[in-house]
Write a protein that holds these residues in place. Structure first.
Motif, mmCIF file in Angstrom:
data_model
loop_
_atom_site.group_PDB
_atom_site.id
_atom_site.type_symbol
_atom_site.label_atom_id
_atom_site.label_comp_id
_atom_site.label_asym_id
_atom_site.label_seq_id
_atom_site.Cartn_x
_atom_site.Cartn_y
_atom_site.Cartn_z
ATOM 1 N N GLY A 1 0.965 -1.316 -0.051
ATOM 2 C CA GLY A 1 0.168 -0.279 0.212
ATOM 3 C C GLY A 1 0.903 1.391 -0.125
ATOM 4 N N LYS A 2 2.775 0.950 -0.137
ATOM 5 C CA LYS A 2 3.560 2.168 0.044
ATOM 6 C C LYS A 2 3.441 2.754 -1.315
ATOM 7 C CE LYS A 2 5.439 1.066 4.550
ATOM 8 N NZ LYS A 2 6.750 0.384 5.030
ATOM 9 N N ASP A 3 3.816 4.125 -1.014
ATOM 10 C CA ASP A 3 4.170 4.708 -2.936
ATOM 11 C C ASP A 3 5.306 3.763 -3.133
ATOM 12 O OD1 ASP A 3 1.631 5.821 -3.131
ATOM 13 O OD2 ASP A 3 2.679 8.108 -1.985
ATOM 14 N N ARG A 4 5.458 3.734 -4.331
ATOM 15 C CA ARG A 4 6.871 3.092 -4.941
ATOM 16 C C ARG A 4 7.761 3.788 -5.140
ATOM 17 N NH1 ARG A 4 5.687 -0.409 -8.714
ATOM 18 N NH2 ARG A 4 8.066 -1.434 -8.572
ATOM 19 N N ILE A 5 8.739 3.807 -5.128
ATOM 20 C CA ILE A 5 10.023 4.825 -5.719
ATOM 21 C C ILE A 5 11.076 3.859 -6.420
ATOM 22 C CG2 ILE A 5 11.761 6.508 -5.969
ATOM 23 C CD1 ILE A 5 9.855 7.673 -5.099
ATOM 24 N N GLY A 6 11.025 4.220 -8.052
ATOM 25 C CA GLY A 6 12.002 3.056 -9.025
ATOM 26 C C GLY A 6 14.484 3.755 -8.567
ATOM 27 N N ILE A 7 14.093 3.161 -8.321
ATOM 28 C CA ILE A 7 15.526 3.953 -8.653
ATOM 29 C C ILE A 7 17.027 2.569 -8.816
ATOM 30 C CG2 ILE A 7 18.230 3.963 -6.435
ATOM 31 C CD1 ILE A 7 16.275 5.071 -4.597
ATOM 32 N N ALA A 8 17.539 3.330 -9.826
ATOM 33 C CA ALA A 8 17.703 2.173 -10.760
ATOM 34 C C ALA A 8 19.143 2.646 -11.059
ATOM 35 C CB ALA A 8 16.988 1.820 -12.113
ATOM 36 N N MET A 9 20.072 1.917 -11.528
ATOM 37 C CA MET A 9 21.509 1.869 -11.821
ATOM 38 C C MET A 9 22.223 1.728 -12.583
ATOM 39 S SD MET A 9 24.446 1.267 -9.235
ATOM 40 C CE MET A 9 23.253 1.228 -7.220
ATOM 41 N N ILE A 10 22.893 2.288 -13.772
ATOM 42 C CA ILE A 10 23.274 1.545 -14.886
ATOM 43 C C ILE A 10 24.149 0.473 -14.524
ATOM 44 C CG2 ILE A 10 25.560 3.456 -15.272
ATOM 45 C CD1 ILE A 10 23.268 1.553 -18.093
ATOM 46 N N GLN A 11 24.945 0.606 -13.704
ATOM 47 C CA GLN A 11 25.924 -0.950 -13.492
ATOM 48 C C GLN A 11 26.361 -0.226 -12.126
ATOM 49 O OE1 GLN A 11 29.030 -1.288 -15.834
ATOM 50 N NE2 GLN A 11 29.456 0.809 -16.502
ATOM 51 N N PRO A 12 26.674 -1.458 -11.075
ATOM 52 C CA PRO A 12 27.116 -1.485 -9.710
ATOM 53 C C PRO A 12 28.377 -1.305 -9.815
ATOM 54 C CG PRO A 12 27.245 -3.074 -10.170
ATOM 55 C CD PRO A 12 26.898 -2.940 -11.700
ATOM 56 N N HIS A 13 29.020 0.418 -9.073
ATOM 57 C CA HIS A 13 30.680 0.374 -8.780
ATOM 58 C C HIS A 13 29.585 1.257 -7.702
ATOM 59 C CE1 HIS A 13 30.566 4.723 -10.626
ATOM 60 N NE2 HIS A 13 30.624 4.302 -11.517
ATOM 61 N N ALA A 14 31.192 1.533 -6.352
ATOM 62 C CA ALA A 14 31.138 2.164 -5.653
ATOM 63 C C ALA A 14 30.703 3.850 -6.027
ATOM 64 C CB ALA A 14 32.382 2.126 -4.423
ATOM 65 N N ALA A 15 30.880 4.271 -6.278
ATOM 66 C CA ALA A 15 30.326 5.781 -6.811
ATOM 67 C C ALA A 15 28.678 5.807 -7.025
ATOM 68 C CB ALA A 15 30.914 6.563 -7.907
ATOM 69 N N LEU A 16 28.210 4.758 -7.824
ATOM 70 C CA LEU A 16 27.086 5.339 -8.545
ATOM 71 C C LEU A 16 26.208 4.555 -6.672
ATOM 72 C CD1 LEU A 16 26.386 3.871 -11.805
ATOM 73 C CD2 LEU A 16 27.125 6.098 -10.792
ATOM 74 N N GLU A 17 27.013 3.670 -5.862
ATOM 75 C CA GLU A 17 25.728 3.172 -5.067
ATOM 76 C C GLU A 17 26.283 4.169 -3.594
ATOM 77 O OE1 GLU A 17 28.674 -0.627 -4.533
ATOM 78 O OE2 GLU A 17 27.543 -1.542 -6.265
ATOM 79 N N ALA A 18 27.339 4.526 -3.656
ATOM 80 C CA ALA A 18 27.624 6.372 -2.503
ATOM 81 C C ALA A 18 25.938 7.179 -2.739
ATOM 82 C CB ALA A 18 28.239 6.511 -2.283
ATOM 83 N N ASP B 1 12.421 0.577 -5.510
ATOM 84 C CA ASP B 1 12.244 -0.599 -6.378
ATOM 85 C C ASP B 1 13.827 -0.105 -6.203
ATOM 86 O OD1 ASP B 1 12.363 -2.104 -8.815
ATOM 87 O OD2 ASP B 1 9.928 -1.688 -8.818
ATOM 88 N N ARG B 2 14.730 -1.085 -6.521
ATOM 89 C CA ARG B 2 16.313 -1.172 -6.613
ATOM 90 C C ARG B 2 16.496 -1.850 -7.717
ATOM 91 N NH1 ARG B 2 19.431 -1.547 -1.004
ATOM 92 N NH2 ARG B 2 20.641 -0.198 -2.423
ATOM 93 N N GLN B 3 17.191 -1.375 -9.085
ATOM 94 C CA GLN B 3 17.221 -2.490 -10.018
ATOM 95 C C GLN B 3 18.595 -1.590 -10.696
ATOM 96 O OE1 GLN B 3 15.687 -4.979 -11.091
ATOM 97 N NE2 GLN B 3 13.324 -4.234 -10.346
ATOM 98 N N ASN B 4 19.388 -2.610 -11.414
ATOM 99 C CA ASN B 4 20.519 -2.334 -11.669
ATOM 100 C C ASN B 4 20.745 -3.215 -13.339
ATOM 101 O OD1 ASN B 4 22.990 -2.458 -12.533
ATOM 102 N ND2 ASN B 4 24.259 -4.802 -11.116
ATOM 103 N N ALA B 5 21.027 -2.702 -14.484
ATOM 104 C CA ALA B 5 20.993 -2.530 -15.836
ATOM 105 C C ALA B 5 22.212 -4.060 -15.831
ATOM 106 C CB ALA B 5 20.912 -1.663 -17.048
ATOM 107 N N ASN B 6 23.265 -3.227 -15.522
ATOM 108 C CA ASN B 6 24.166 -3.989 -15.505
ATOM 109 C C ASN B 6 24.878 -3.936 -16.443
ATOM 110 O OD1 ASN B 6 24.649 -6.459 -13.527
ATOM 111 N ND2 ASN B 6 22.861 -7.294 -14.234
ATOM 112 N N ASN B 7 25.584 -2.307 -16.912
ATOM 113 C CA ASN B 7 25.593 -1.780 -18.008
ATOM 114 C C ASN B 7 25.357 -2.458 -19.605
ATOM 115 O OD1 ASN B 7 27.050 -0.087 -19.351
ATOM 116 N ND2 ASN B 7 28.424 -1.632 -19.929
ATOM 117 N N ASP B 8 24.117 -2.697 -19.624
ATOM 118 C CA ASP B 8 23.153 -3.512 -20.386
ATOM 119 C C ASP B 8 21.812 -2.288 -20.861
ATOM 120 O OD1 ASP B 8 22.597 -5.868 -22.309
ATOM 121 O OD2 ASP B 8 20.387 -5.170 -21.540
ATOM 122 N N VAL B 9 22.183 -1.325 -22.124
ATOM 123 C CA VAL B 9 20.585 -0.681 -22.730
ATOM 124 C C VAL B 9 20.023 -1.459 -22.807
ATOM 125 C CG1 VAL B 9 19.776 0.637 -24.342
ATOM 126 C CG2 VAL B 9 22.624 0.801 -23.794
#
Length: 329
Positions: A25-42, A61-69
């Motif tokens: 029932g909560k609002d969802r915020i999508g947070i997606a990064m292009i790929q994991p590394h220390a700066a983007l994770e911070a 809703d956290r997602q990671n594209a693993n550097n794939d378009v």
């Protein structure tokens, strides 16, 4: 059988990537990064910390594209079709995918070197439609001038991602700085993280040192570059301090990505709580000196036979020595 197994694993991977959040029932915020590394994770942590501190009771809703378009586009469609209150894209390809697919809720970008060149906005003065965010542009000219003054290099190496618009912008700035400083520039283009070590090996004998800009693909394989240049006893200047905190980059100067994430979080607060439209909000830049870090790696300097001037050492708030990182703050 091989085709069956391949199909099975594809289905499993898809389910793991796009597993739905429990209906709370909560609002969802999508947070997606292009790929994991220390700066983007911070940056991601900074965003979530601000929203939690401001009392937002939301699901992330956290997602990671693993550097794939292709995966980035799938994530964007997932957010659009399943419905999010707001979507955040950390890194250019994922931010562009979100902006292209989502038109009915705000899209906030983070860690984008050239928002205009990436066509996320048409001007830095304000957002574009439902899109605004934070840029991680750095003072490339100042970096290269400092690198030259400390090391006395005559030939600078630069590795960049050829299919990334931000990297093309950074390449132009590096070329301009080298012309101004009278440095010869040797470049090496890559298209994926797997090519980083090979690129470093390809230029190591032709350069006196290496400059690394805020390139996500490069920083996902920073250890490979550190190894190649460390073995050759040649210095590295990094524009991303977070990625240099494990050692190996003699100098690193740039803004703090956790603070950049918090700045992005404040943009989100303006939109969700204060009712501001993204089109009203200018692109945010980290210009306060307090938002930046300056790291000097004395171990790397010693390995390269370079003595860091007292003036430079005195400006650093982070020192890497004897395998440990310490802060003056």
């Amino acid at each position: 059988m091989k085709k069956v197994l391949k199909a099975f694993f594809a289905i499993v991977s898809s389910v793991l990537l796009f597993s739905c959040l429990e209906k709370s029932g909560k609002d969802r915020i999508g947070i997606a990064m292009i790929q994991p590394h220390a700066a983007l994770e911070a940056a991601e942590i900074g965003i979530m910390d601000v929203l939690k501190e401001e009392g937002f009771d939301v699901e992330f809703d956290r997602q990671n594209a693993n550097n794939d378009v292709g995966t980035a586009n799938q994530i964007a469609l997932k957010y659009r079709d399943e419905g999010v209150k707001l979507a955040v894209g950390i890194g250019t390809p994922i931010a562009v995918a979100l902006a292209n697919s989502i038109k009915d809720v705000p899209v906030v970008f983070a860690a984008i070197t050239d928002p205009v060149g990436s066509e996320l906005v048409s001007t830095l003065e304000h957002g574009e439609g439902n899109v605004t965010g934070m840029s991680d542009a750095v003072p490339t000219g100042e970096h290269i001038a400092m690198f030259k003054s400390v090391t006395g290099i005559k030939t600078l190496g630069y590795i960049y991602t050829s299919n990334e618009s931000n990297s093309q912008t950074s390449l132009r700035l590096v070329k301009e700085a080298c012309e101004k400083e009278g440095l010869e520039l040797v470049t090496q283009a890559i298209s994926s993280t797997n090519e980083v070590k090979q690129a470093a090996e390809a230029i190591i004998d032709r350069v006196d040192g290496l400059y690394i800009s805020t390139d996500n693909t490069i920083f996902s394989a920073i250890s490979s570059i550190v190894q190649v240049f460390g073995d050759a006893k040649k210095p590295i200047f990094s524009a991303d301090v977070t990625g240099a905190m494990s050692g190996g980059c003699m100098l690193a100067f740039g803004f703090n990505y956790y603070k950049a994430g918090r700045a992005t979080g404040n943009i989100i607060v303006d939109i969700l709580r204060n009712g501001k439209s993204p089109s009203e909000i200018p692109v945010k830049f980290m210009t306060d000196p307090k938002d930046s870090d300056f790291l000097v790696d004395l171990d790397a300097a010693k390995n390269c036979g370079i003595e860091i001037p007292a003036e430079i050492l005195g400006k650093a708030n982070l020192i890497f020595e004897n395998g440990k990182l310490t802060s003056k703050e």
